[in-house]
Design an enzyme around this catalytic site. Structure first.
Site, PDB file in Angstrom:
ATOM      1  N   CYS A 131       6.189  -6.941   7.586  1.00  0.00           N
ATOM      2  CA  CYS A 131       7.152  -6.223   8.396  1.00  0.00           C
ATOM      3  C   CYS A 131       7.576  -7.487   9.410  1.00  0.00           C
ATOM      4  O   CYS A 131       6.803  -8.216  10.085  1.00  0.00           O
ATOM      5  CB  CYS A 131       6.828  -5.054   9.034  1.00  0.00           C
ATOM      6  SG  CYS A 131       8.189  -4.209  10.230  1.00  0.00           S
ATOM      7  N   CYS A 137       5.745  -4.953  15.999  1.00  0.00           N
ATOM      8  CA  CYS A 137       5.208  -4.128  17.006  1.00  0.00           C
ATOM      9  C   CYS A 137       3.962  -4.260  17.450  1.00  0.00           C
ATOM     10  O   CYS A 137       3.047  -4.601  16.345  1.00  0.00           O
ATOM     11  CB  CYS A 137       5.428  -2.411  16.531  1.00  0.00           C
ATOM     12  SG  CYS A 137       7.211  -1.984  16.295  1.00  0.00           S
ATOM     13  N   CYS A 161      -1.534   6.056  10.128  1.00  0.00           N
ATOM     14  CA  CYS A 161      -0.356   5.497  10.532  1.00  0.00           C
ATOM     15  C   CYS A 161      -0.705   4.004  11.315  1.00  0.00           C
ATOM     16  O   CYS A 161      -1.500   3.873  12.081  1.00  0.00           O
ATOM     17  CB  CYS A 161       0.420   6.280  11.642  1.00  0.00           C
ATOM     18  SG  CYS A 161       0.742   7.814  11.091  1.00  0.00           S
ATOM     19  N   GLU A 201       0.839  -1.210   0.069  1.00  0.00           N
ATOM     20  CA  GLU A 201       0.124   0.198   0.194  1.00  0.00           C
ATOM     21  C   GLU A 201       0.821   1.342   0.222  1.00  0.00           C
ATOM     22  O   GLU A 201       2.029   1.494   0.606  1.00  0.00           O
ATOM     23  CB  GLU A 201      -1.049  -0.008   1.288  1.00  0.00           C
ATOM     24  CG  GLU A 201      -1.942  -1.363   1.151  1.00  0.00           C
ATOM     25  CD  GLU A 201      -3.083  -1.019   2.441  1.00  0.00           C
ATOM     26  OE1 GLU A 201      -4.218  -1.191   1.966  1.00  0.00           O
ATOM     27  OE2 GLU A 201      -2.660  -0.720   3.504  1.00  0.00           O
ATOM     28  N   CYS A 218       0.772  -2.176  15.578  1.00  0.00           N
ATOM     29  CA  CYS A 218       0.889  -1.846  14.138  1.00  0.00           C
ATOM     30  C   CYS A 218       0.443  -3.167  13.106  1.00  0.00           C
ATOM     31  O   CYS A 218       1.026  -3.971  13.412  1.00  0.00           O
ATOM     32  CB  CYS A 218       2.278  -1.473  13.938  1.00  0.00           C
ATOM     33  SG  CYS A 218       2.401  -1.251  11.870  1.00  0.00           S
ATOM     34  N   CYS A 246       3.395   8.621   1.098  1.00  0.00           N
ATOM     35  CA  CYS A 246       3.840   7.810   2.183  1.00  0.00           C
ATOM     36  C   CYS A 246       4.008   6.150   1.633  1.00  0.00           C
ATOM     37  O   CYS A 246       3.126   5.680   1.172  1.00  0.00           O
ATOM     38  CB  CYS A 246       3.005   7.644   3.436  1.00  0.00           C
ATOM     39  SG  CYS A 246       3.641   6.528   4.750  1.00  0.00           S
TER      40      CYS A 246
END
Ligand code: SAH
Length: 341
Positions: free
Chosen positions: A104, A108, A323, A84, A111, A97
């Protein structure tokens, strides 16, 4: 390839050097076939077709926020993986962005990008394409880039540096380093390496807690580094580059929003030119973490202690483009439980 690699490539083909620049310029206009490169001879176009390929992501989905016009793209890459990209428009220009990895590895707790782990790292061209094709599809000229999408930029270090070189090229998109921000969860060895590059970009560090107990709970990366070492690396980064670091701090209810944490944060940043960006937590499905109700109090506490603070504006909330809400998706959408209309 950067321009000088392309020049070598063309001289190996027995072609004059200026062919490289012609092709480099075509690619940055977003052409997706050699046939469109009309200032090259037909035989050369055919030869390039046989030897090379041009990457071009395919728009799988495009969502436009009704609230603020933010656009989120879901791109399909050459191998079928999807990533994305988000385009935000401000008075001072358009910011894109971009993602640097498919998934990933950092884990975290707050997220969505980390759900399902890391699949693979992107290539420099896959990063560049996000800027180029977002600009072309939206018709909005891009002035700023933030490496704050899916993935950890410093976990894909060589690629990110090459991307920066490409996007900075005067014959290409020519976006200056001062218009680029890179956000990291705090891979200190890579931060040291980045400091040596002496780039004029803005480094953002996802801090999210000033104490080890809290930070290790929500960010596994902290278990091997620790807040003190991380801030020492930040200090060295500033000393080497003269660039003030921006600290991101997602405000989570009952986790990192207490007064004592604001005080500790202010103490730990003392004497170091810095800027704290408080991010009201964006909700992620399947996560028990909730947004803090103490953002303003926390901000005031920091300000009273002389810390530079801003609260990040939330854009694209209705399309899950904020975010921490970007997710890797498969073509079938199976990695995403949450879907949007
Ligand atoms: N891996 C890099 C790049 C991600 S940038 C990094 O960790 O910095 C995305 C920013 O949004 C990071 O600061 C990240 O910590 C923050 N973020 C992640 N999930 C969030 C959420 N649910 N709400 C608010 N901010 C979040």
């Amino acid at each position: 390839m950067n321009l000088s690699e392309m020049e070598t490539f063309f001289s190996e083909l027995g072609q004059p050097k200026f062919r490289a620049k012609q092709v480099f310029v075509w690619l940055h206009r977003g052409v997706t076939s050699f046939e469109e490169m009309t200032n090259l001879s037909k035989p050369l176009r055919r030869e390039l077709e046989e030897r090379c390929y041009i990457t071009a992501p395919e728009v799988m989905r495009k969502q436009v926020s009704r609230l603020d016009g933010t656009i989120k793209y879901l791109w399909k890459l050459r191998d079928g993986n999807c990533i994305e990209t988000v385009l935000m428009s401000y008075q001072h220009g358009n910011t894109v962005c971009i993602s640097c990895e498919v998934g990933c590895a950092m884990g975290c707790a707050f997220c969505a990008s980390t759900v399902g782990g890391l699949v693979r790292r992107l290539t420099p061209s896959e990063m560049l394409d996000q800027v180029l094709f977002t600009q072309m599809d939206s018709g909005r000229p891009i002035s700023n880039i933030v490496l704050m999408g899916i993935g950890e930029p410093l976990d894909n270090y060589d690629t990110v540096l090459r991307f920066l070189e490409l996007v900075n090229a005067p014959e290409g998109l020519n976006i200056g380093m001062r218009h680029i921000s890179l956000s990291t969860c705090g891979l200190t060895k890579r931060m040291e390496q980045l400091a040596e590059e002496n780039l004029q970009l803005t480094l953002s560090v996802s801090l999210h807690a000033p104490d080890d107990e809290t930070r290790s709970k929500i960010m596994p990366v902290n278990r091997s580094v620790g807040v003190e070492n991380l801030l020492a690396a930040c200090r060295r980064y500033f000393e080497k580059t003269g660039r003030r670091i921006s600290y991101e701090y997602a405000m989570i209810d009952g986790v990192n929003d207490a007064d004592w944490q604001a005080e500790l944060l202010a103490n730990r940043l003392k004497g170091m030119p810095s800027h704290v960006n408080l991010i009201p937590l964006n909700e992620v499905s399947d996560s028990p973490l909730r947004p803090s109700k103490r953002v303003r109090q926390f901000q005031r506490k920091l300000e009273e202690r002389g810390v530079n603070v801003t609260v990040r504006r939330r854009l694209g909330g209705d399309i899950d483009a904020s975010c921490g809400q970007l997710r890797r998706k498969t073509v079938e959408g199976s990695a995403s439980k949450k879907t949007n209309g």
